[in-house]
Motif scaffolding. Structure first.
Motif, mmCIF file in Angstrom:
data_model
loop_
_atom_site.group_PDB
_atom_site.id
_atom_site.type_symbol
_atom_site.label_atom_id
_atom_site.label_comp_id
_atom_site.label_asym_id
_atom_site.label_seq_id
_atom_site.Cartn_x
_atom_site.Cartn_y
_atom_site.Cartn_z
ATOM 1 N N CYS A 129 49.078 86.240 59.163
ATOM 2 C CA CYS A 129 48.479 87.513 58.274
ATOM 3 C C CYS A 129 47.705 87.818 57.198
ATOM 4 C CB CYS A 129 50.182 88.166 58.023
ATOM 5 S SG CYS A 129 51.132 87.001 57.014
ATOM 6 N N ILE A 130 47.807 89.420 56.471
ATOM 7 C CA ILE A 130 46.769 89.497 55.620
ATOM 8 C C ILE A 130 47.476 89.215 54.576
ATOM 9 C CG2 ILE A 130 46.219 91.692 54.446
ATOM 10 C CD1 ILE A 130 45.942 93.069 57.372
ATOM 11 N N ARG A 131 46.681 88.951 53.683
ATOM 12 C CA ARG A 131 47.555 88.028 52.100
ATOM 13 C C ARG A 131 46.440 88.529 50.982
ATOM 14 N NH1 ARG A 131 52.325 85.893 53.887
ATOM 15 N NH2 ARG A 131 51.649 84.112 54.971
ATOM 16 N N SER A 132 45.041 89.559 51.003
ATOM 17 C CA SER A 132 44.894 90.334 50.438
ATOM 18 C C SER A 132 44.027 91.520 50.635
ATOM 19 C CB SER A 132 43.800 89.280 49.292
ATOM 20 O OG SER A 132 42.895 88.506 49.997
ATOM 21 N N CYS A 133 43.114 92.198 50.532
ATOM 22 C CA CYS A 133 42.554 93.183 51.242
ATOM 23 C C CYS A 133 41.521 93.621 49.250
ATOM 24 C CB CYS A 133 43.089 94.529 50.553
ATOM 25 S SG CYS A 133 44.132 95.829 49.906
ATOM 26 N N ARG A 134 40.432 94.039 50.023
ATOM 27 C CA ARG A 134 39.142 94.475 48.802
ATOM 28 C C ARG A 134 39.633 96.202 49.212
ATOM 29 N NH1 ARG A 134 35.777 90.288 46.471
ATOM 30 N NH2 ARG A 134 37.248 91.081 44.678
ATOM 31 N N MET A 135 39.321 96.758 48.141
ATOM 32 C CA MET A 135 38.578 97.975 48.840
ATOM 33 C C MET A 135 36.764 98.589 49.009
ATOM 34 S SD MET A 135 37.574 101.632 47.571
ATOM 35 C CE MET A 135 37.747 100.929 45.708
ATOM 36 N N ASP A 156 34.506 110.407 44.002
ATOM 37 C CA ASP A 156 35.826 111.388 44.174
ATOM 38 C C ASP A 156 36.364 110.738 45.273
ATOM 39 O OD1 ASP A 156 35.448 113.027 42.179
ATOM 40 O OD2 ASP A 156 34.823 114.106 43.515
ATOM 41 N N MET A 157 35.154 109.837 46.533
ATOM 42 C CA MET A 157 35.762 109.782 47.502
ATOM 43 C C MET A 157 37.110 108.633 47.866
ATOM 44 S SD MET A 157 36.340 109.861 51.237
ATOM 45 C CE MET A 157 36.844 108.889 52.220
ATOM 46 N N ASN A 158 36.087 106.846 46.792
ATOM 47 C CA ASN A 158 36.385 105.804 46.399
ATOM 48 C C ASN A 158 38.058 105.884 45.636
ATOM 49 O OD1 ASN A 158 34.368 104.781 47.207
ATOM 50 N ND2 ASN A 158 33.254 105.043 45.350
ATOM 51 N N MET A 159 38.197 107.186 44.990
ATOM 52 C CA MET A 159 39.575 107.086 44.236
ATOM 53 C C MET A 159 40.472 107.502 45.121
ATOM 54 S SD MET A 159 38.937 109.154 40.668
ATOM 55 C CE MET A 159 39.826 108.351 39.429
ATOM 56 N N ARG A 160 40.151 108.312 46.368
ATOM 57 C CA ARG A 160 40.890 108.783 47.139
ATOM 58 C C ARG A 160 41.106 107.382 48.394
ATOM 59 N NH1 ARG A 160 39.217 114.963 48.728
ATOM 60 N NH2 ARG A 160 40.035 113.993 51.271
ATOM 61 N N SER A 161 40.589 106.329 48.174
ATOM 62 C CA SER A 161 40.757 105.193 49.366
ATOM 63 C C SER A 161 42.387 105.083 49.709
ATOM 64 C CB SER A 161 40.167 103.793 49.409
ATOM 65 O OG SER A 161 38.604 104.702 49.106
ATOM 66 N N LYS A 162 43.110 104.726 50.884
ATOM 67 C CA LYS A 162 44.977 104.512 50.838
ATOM 68 C C LYS A 162 44.725 103.610 52.410
ATOM 69 C CE LYS A 162 49.216 106.740 51.319
ATOM 70 N NZ LYS A 162 49.364 108.256 51.128
ATOM 71 N N ILE A 163 45.335 102.108 52.003
ATOM 72 C CA ILE A 163 45.286 101.529 52.966
ATOM 73 C C ILE A 163 47.400 100.876 52.527
ATOM 74 C CG2 ILE A 163 45.022 99.515 52.176
ATOM 75 C CD1 ILE A 163 44.362 98.395 54.589
ATOM 76 N N VAL A 164 47.945 101.333 54.037
ATOM 77 C CA VAL A 164 49.837 101.107 53.917
ATOM 78 C C VAL A 164 49.769 100.679 55.089
ATOM 79 C CG1 VAL A 164 52.145 101.541 54.046
ATOM 80 C CG2 VAL A 164 49.486 103.655 53.639
ATOM 81 N N PHE A 165 50.429 98.868 54.251
ATOM 82 C CA PHE A 165 50.710 97.525 54.775
ATOM 83 C C PHE A 165 52.254 97.651 55.186
ATOM 84 C CE2 PHE A 165 46.782 96.442 52.295
ATOM 85 C CZ PHE A 165 45.879 96.409 53.420
ATOM 86 N N CYS A 188 48.515 100.559 49.037
ATOM 87 C CA CYS A 188 47.955 100.019 47.740
ATOM 88 C C CYS A 188 45.902 101.200 47.758
ATOM 89 C CB CYS A 188 46.602 98.836 48.396
ATOM 90 S SG CYS A 188 45.517 97.649 47.934
ATOM 91 N N ASN A 189 45.048 101.077 46.976
ATOM 92 C CA ASN A 189 43.736 101.852 46.880
ATOM 93 C C ASN A 189 43.011 101.299 46.493
ATOM 94 O OD1 ASN A 189 44.588 102.228 44.113
ATOM 95 N ND2 ASN A 189 44.940 104.612 44.377
#
Length: 184
Positions: free
Chosen positions: A83-89, A5-14, A27-28
């Motif tokens: 700058c940021i080019r990729s991300c990993r949850m 449940d926590m992982n499904m709610r992960s969220k970052i805004v760039f 992105c989540n």
């Protein structure tokens, strides 16, 4: 709440510009190449969960750990040159943490099993080098300097036979930290 449940709610805004200005991309999950969403990225806001961000596409280059919070100008805060080019949850892990570190490549040389954080490999184990590891349980951050300083690398469960093959040719990992629930 379960880890799923926590992982499904992960969220970052760039955001393209500093101070959360310009176009944004929400992105989540993992994103190997952000260039199709944003031409540049100079600030971000982690609303839920934890992420690793990378200054190159496909999860390559310098890595930075981002937990819940606002990063209005992360480039100057973290000393990023690009700058940021990729991300990993980073998925939440509940349970034991276990990692075996090795002095040389391909699981050779002196080895030690860790189940908790290690702020200085040299002091604790008399190891001058850590060139490979096997992460059995949990998610870890490894740092090039003692006391969790310097460049870092995210390690998820798996075998890492040779850090040089992972683009970390001149790095020695001298401290390790578990990514715990408190980061979320």
């Amino acid at each position: 709440m379960s880890a799923t449940d926590m992982n499904m709610r992960s969220k970052i805004v760039f955001y393209e510009d500093r101070n959360f200005q310009g176009r944004s991309y929400e992105c989540n999950s993992d994103c190997a190449d952000m260039s199709s969403y944003l031409s540049k990225c100079h600030s971000c806001r982690v609303e839920k969960g934890c992420f690793m961000v990378y200054d190159r596409t496909n999860f390559m280059g310098n890595q930075y750990f981002m937990k819940r919070g606002e990063y209005a100008d992360y480039m100057s805060m973290m000393g990023m040159s690009d700058c940021i080019r990729s991300c990993r949850m980073i998925p939440m892990h509940r349970g034991n943490y276990r990692m075996k570190i090795y002095e040389r490549e391909n699981f050779a040389g002196q080895s030690h099993e860790l189940m908790d954080d290690c702020d200085n490999v040299m002091d604790r184990y008399r190891m001058s080098n850590c060139m490979s590891c096997n992460v059995m349980d949990g998610h870890w951050l490894m740092y090039e300097q003692p006391n969790y300083r310097g460049k870092m690398m995210y390690m998820r469960p798996g075998e890492y036979r040779n850090f040089m093959n992972m683009g970390m040719s001149n790095m020695r990992f001298m401290s390790m930290r578990r990514i715990m629930d408190s980061c979320y």
